[in-house]
Design a protein around this motif. Structure first.
Motif, mmCIF file in Angstrom:
data_model
loop_
_atom_site.group_PDB
_atom_site.id
_atom_site.type_symbol
_atom_site.label_atom_id
_atom_site.label_comp_id
_atom_site.label_asym_id
_atom_site.label_seq_id
_atom_site.Cartn_x
_atom_site.Cartn_y
_atom_site.Cartn_z
ATOM 1 N N PHE A 58 0.775 -1.225 0.078
ATOM 2 C CA PHE A 58 -0.009 -0.015 -0.005
ATOM 3 C C PHE A 58 0.742 1.311 0.004
ATOM 4 C CE2 PHE A 58 -2.107 3.308 2.509
ATOM 5 C CZ PHE A 58 -3.031 3.720 1.618
ATOM 6 N N TYR A 59 1.847 1.266 0.911
ATOM 7 C CA TYR A 59 2.684 2.297 1.067
ATOM 8 C C TYR A 59 3.614 2.751 -0.329
ATOM 9 C CZ TYR A 59 1.111 2.796 5.747
ATOM 10 O OH TYR A 59 0.196 3.033 6.703
ATOM 11 N N LEU A 60 4.053 1.414 -0.808
ATOM 12 C CA LEU A 60 4.742 1.482 -2.124
ATOM 13 C C LEU A 60 4.038 2.019 -3.339
ATOM 14 C CD1 LEU A 60 7.286 0.491 -3.512
ATOM 15 C CD2 LEU A 60 6.139 -1.339 -4.216
ATOM 16 N N GLN A 61 2.840 1.673 -3.404
ATOM 17 C CA GLN A 61 1.677 2.405 -4.248
ATOM 18 C C GLN A 61 1.580 3.854 -4.150
ATOM 19 O OE1 GLN A 61 -1.877 0.046 -4.547
ATOM 20 N NE2 GLN A 61 -0.767 -1.807 -5.227
ATOM 21 N N ILE A 62 1.356 4.043 -3.120
ATOM 22 C CA ILE A 62 1.380 5.528 -2.543
ATOM 23 C C ILE A 62 2.307 6.320 -3.107
ATOM 24 C CG2 ILE A 62 1.175 7.283 -0.733
ATOM 25 C CD1 ILE A 62 -1.576 5.952 -1.493
ATOM 26 N N ILE A 63 3.655 5.997 -2.577
ATOM 27 C CA ILE A 63 5.048 6.678 -2.947
ATOM 28 C C ILE A 63 5.095 6.722 -4.462
ATOM 29 C CG2 ILE A 63 7.387 6.532 -3.020
ATOM 30 C CD1 ILE A 63 6.942 5.134 -0.124
ATOM 31 N N VAL A 64 4.626 5.725 -5.389
ATOM 32 C CA VAL A 64 4.919 5.657 -6.658
ATOM 33 C C VAL A 64 3.845 6.652 -7.224
ATOM 34 C CG1 VAL A 64 4.348 4.194 -8.877
ATOM 35 C CG2 VAL A 64 5.755 3.390 -6.969
ATOM 36 N N ILE A 65 2.671 6.653 -6.842
ATOM 37 C CA ILE A 65 1.577 7.534 -7.491
ATOM 38 C C ILE A 65 1.741 8.855 -7.085
ATOM 39 C CG2 ILE A 65 -0.807 8.252 -6.927
ATOM 40 C CD1 ILE A 65 -1.613 5.347 -6.756
ATOM 41 N N LEU A 66 2.166 9.158 -5.970
ATOM 42 C CA LEU A 66 2.591 10.739 -5.563
ATOM 43 C C LEU A 66 4.071 11.225 -6.292
ATOM 44 C CD1 LEU A 66 2.092 10.920 -1.763
ATOM 45 C CD2 LEU A 66 0.716 11.673 -3.506
ATOM 46 N N SER A 67 4.708 10.216 -6.459
ATOM 47 C CA SER A 67 6.069 10.747 -7.191
ATOM 48 C C SER A 67 5.656 10.983 -8.823
ATOM 49 C CB SER A 67 7.110 9.614 -7.227
ATOM 50 O OG SER A 67 7.667 9.373 -5.887
ATOM 51 N N THR A 68 4.897 10.290 -9.446
ATOM 52 C CA THR A 68 4.609 10.521 -10.755
ATOM 53 C C THR A 68 3.625 11.529 -10.608
ATOM 54 O OG1 THR A 68 4.058 7.949 -11.016
ATOM 55 C CG2 THR A 68 3.007 9.205 -12.585
ATOM 56 N N GLN A 69 2.855 11.867 -9.922
ATOM 57 C CA GLN A 69 1.969 13.079 -9.729
ATOM 58 C C GLN A 69 2.868 14.336 -9.721
ATOM 59 O OE1 GLN A 69 -0.887 13.304 -6.902
ATOM 60 N NE2 GLN A 69 -1.534 15.240 -7.305
ATOM 61 N N MET A 70 3.854 14.368 -8.882
ATOM 62 C CA MET A 70 4.864 15.314 -8.640
ATOM 63 C C MET A 70 5.548 15.508 -9.911
ATOM 64 S SD MET A 70 6.311 15.387 -4.896
ATOM 65 C CE MET A 70 7.144 13.652 -4.732
ATOM 66 N N LEU A 71 5.999 14.539 -10.692
ATOM 67 C CA LEU A 71 6.778 14.461 -11.809
ATOM 68 C C LEU A 71 6.015 15.115 -12.961
ATOM 69 C CD1 LEU A 71 9.479 14.021 -13.316
ATOM 70 C CD2 LEU A 71 8.338 11.701 -14.019
ATOM 71 N N LEU A 72 4.709 14.790 -13.141
ATOM 72 C CA LEU A 72 3.807 15.355 -14.169
ATOM 73 C C LEU A 72 3.370 16.832 -13.917
ATOM 74 C CD1 LEU A 72 1.529 12.343 -14.946
ATOM 75 C CD2 LEU A 72 3.254 13.072 -16.253
ATOM 76 N N GLY A 73 3.308 17.094 -12.507
ATOM 77 C CA GLY A 73 2.967 18.550 -12.105
ATOM 78 C C GLY A 73 4.126 19.403 -12.608
ATOM 79 N N SER A 74 5.344 19.082 -12.085
ATOM 80 C CA SER A 74 6.307 19.869 -12.397
ATOM 81 C C SER A 74 6.792 19.979 -13.889
ATOM 82 C CB SER A 74 7.875 19.171 -12.019
ATOM 83 O OG SER A 74 7.921 17.979 -12.313
ATOM 84 N N LEU A 75 6.651 19.049 -14.661
ATOM 85 C CA LEU A 75 6.443 19.144 -16.234
ATOM 86 C C LEU A 75 5.436 20.075 -16.709
ATOM 87 C CD1 LEU A 75 7.196 15.448 -17.188
ATOM 88 C CD2 LEU A 75 8.812 17.265 -17.181
ATOM 89 N N LEU A 76 4.311 19.957 -16.247
ATOM 90 C CA LEU A 76 3.153 20.709 -16.595
ATOM 91 C C LEU A 76 3.643 22.412 -16.322
ATOM 92 C CD1 LEU A 76 0.345 21.006 -17.982
ATOM 93 C CD2 LEU A 76 -0.524 20.480 -15.691
ATOM 94 N N GLY A 77 4.147 22.328 -15.200
ATOM 95 C CA GLY A 77 4.529 23.854 -14.553
ATOM 96 C C GLY A 77 5.401 24.575 -15.431
ATOM 97 N N MET A 78 6.445 23.658 -15.809
ATOM 98 C CA MET A 78 7.424 23.999 -16.740
ATOM 99 C C MET A 78 6.790 24.542 -18.214
ATOM 100 S SD MET A 78 10.956 22.195 -17.558
ATOM 101 C CE MET A 78 10.537 20.786 -18.562
ATOM 102 N N LEU A 79 6.041 23.789 -18.664
ATOM 103 C CA LEU A 79 5.564 23.965 -19.834
ATOM 104 C C LEU A 79 4.520 25.252 -19.715
ATOM 105 C CD1 LEU A 79 4.710 23.011 -22.868
ATOM 106 C CD2 LEU A 79 2.979 21.892 -21.861
#
Length: 109
Positions: free
Chosen positions: A43-64
């Motif tokens: 459960f915690y592994l899935q949460i970490i992966v989801i939050l990391s993916t969300q942060m990566l996509l959010g930073s890419l969208l912010g840069m764009l």
């Protein structure tokens, strides 16, 4: 990458099959049992992966957003030009559809 994604998210947590870590018997007017369950590490592994993916996509969208809209808009205001059609094309043609489509695409994967 997709096989790693399948390995991480193979557990759907639809059934609670955890073993009791310890139990406490409580005797009042009836016998009750208090059971302590430990959380699953998946459960915690899935949460970490989801939050990391969300942060990566959010930073890419912010840069764009910054380099595609805010920086050209600031440069146009400094040079007093009012030819900003490309800013609206980037915003309404690329960024908003991506922000609406990508979460559904990630969930379907």
């Amino acid at each position: 990458l997709s096989s790693l994604w399948e390995i991480i998210f193979k557990e759907k947590f639809l059934k609670d099959d955890r073993q009791a870590a310890w139990t406490i018997d409580i005797i009042l007017d009836q016998k009750h049992q208090l059971i302590f369950l430990l959380p699953k590490y998946q459960f915690y592994l899935q949460i970490i992966v989801i939050l990391s993916t969300q942060m990566l996509l959010g930073s890419l969208l912010g840069m764009l957003l910054y380099y595609g809209i805010f920086l050209p808009l600031q440069q146009q205001q400094e040079s007093k030009k009012r030819n900003g059609y490309s800013i609206f094309l980037i915003g309404y043609g690329i960024i908003i559809p991506m922000a609406l489509y990508i979460p559904f695409w990630i969930v379907d994967q």
